[in-house]
Design an enzyme around this catalytic site. Structure first.
Site, PDB file in Angstrom:
ATOM      1  N   CYS A   1      -2.311  -0.174   7.364  1.00  0.00           N
ATOM      2  CA  CYS A   1      -1.490   1.035   7.242  1.00  0.00           C
ATOM      3  C   CYS A   1      -1.529   1.867   8.516  1.00  0.00           C
ATOM      4  CB  CYS A   1      -1.953   1.859   6.046  1.00  0.00           C
ATOM      5  SG  CYS A   1      -1.610   1.031   4.462  1.00  0.00           S
TER       6      CYS A   1
ATOM      7  N   GLU B   1       0.919   3.892   1.966  1.00  0.00           N
ATOM      8  CA  GLU B   1       1.417   4.298   3.278  1.00  0.00           C
ATOM      9  C   GLU B   1       2.500   3.335   3.786  1.00  0.00           C
ATOM     10  OE1 GLU B   1      -3.056   5.281   3.085  1.00  0.00           O
ATOM     11  OE2 GLU B   1      -1.734   3.665   2.423  1.00  0.00           O
TER      12      GLU B   1
ATOM     13  N   CYS C   1      -5.974   2.280   5.758  1.00  0.00           N
ATOM     14  CA  CYS C   1      -6.656   1.070   6.218  1.00  0.00           C
ATOM     15  C   CYS C   1      -6.101   0.646   7.584  1.00  0.00           C
ATOM     16  CB  CYS C   1      -6.476  -0.050   5.194  1.00  0.00           C
ATOM     17  SG  CYS C   1      -4.778  -0.698   5.114  1.00  0.00           S
TER      18      CYS C   1
ATOM     19  N   HIS D   1       0.844  -1.189   0.000  1.00  0.00           N
ATOM     20  CA  HIS D   1       0.000   0.000   0.000  1.00  0.00           C
ATOM     21  C   HIS D   1       0.880   1.239   0.000  1.00  0.00           C
ATOM     22  CE1 HIS D   1      -3.852  -2.000   1.821  1.00  0.00           C
ATOM     23  NE2 HIS D   1      -3.298  -2.739   0.877  1.00  0.00           N
TER      24      HIS D   1
END
Length: 168
Positions: A98, A67, A95, A65
């Protein structure tokens, strides 16, 4: 089932500038065949430490992801004390995974664009996935150290890379 939408927060010019950079990376992610998310980590001094976009599909790594990718790089290149004073800008509300990475990195300030509630609506997520889409603000209420969390912000701009992406 109608869900109340969180109100849009207003940003300083500086926060808006860096959030727009993260949003630009969400477009790069989408153009590269990935889910449309971008992140930028900025030091207290204003120096951009890391910029990253979601690379889950191209890397064949479900943890790539925006992040977490940015945090992986920043953690190797910068001290924890620098990260503790940095801000992470994310095109979408981070999320749960993250959010955990942000917490563990020591970053104490997050600014995000599109919120999880609006993302769920755009994605048409089924009710059984509802419990996996907690608000980052709810998660950080349990933190032993304060983590400032600002968002949603620049919602229309942050939504653009998602329009049409989630349709079958």
């Amino acid at each position: 089932m109608k869900t109340d939408l969180p109100p849009e927060e207003h940003l300083s010019e500086t926060d808006a500038l860096y959030l727009r950079q993260a949003i630009a990376h969400s477009h790069t992610a989408r153009a590269s065949g990935n889910r449309p998310f971008g992140a930028v980590i900025v030091a207290k001094s204003g120096e951009v430490l890391v910029e990253f976009y979601n690379q889950s599909k191209q890397a064949q790594d479900c943890t790539a992801h925006a992040e977490t990718g940015a945090i992986r790089i920043a953690s190797h290149e910068h001290s924890r004390s620098v990260l503790m004073e940095a801000t992470l800008y994310a095109s979408g509300e981070p999320c749960v995974m993250c959010s955990g990475a942000i917490f563990l990195s020591g970053i104490r300030r997050v600014v995000f664009g599109l919120d999880a509630v609006r993302m769920r609506q755009m994605r048409g997520l089924k009710e059984e996935y509802r419990d996996l889409a907690w608000s980052i603000k709810e998660i950080y209420q349990a933190s032993p150290h304060p983590i400032e969390c600002i968002g949603p912000a620049l919602i229309d701009e942050a939504s653009e890379s998602h329009i049409g992406f989630w349709q079958p």
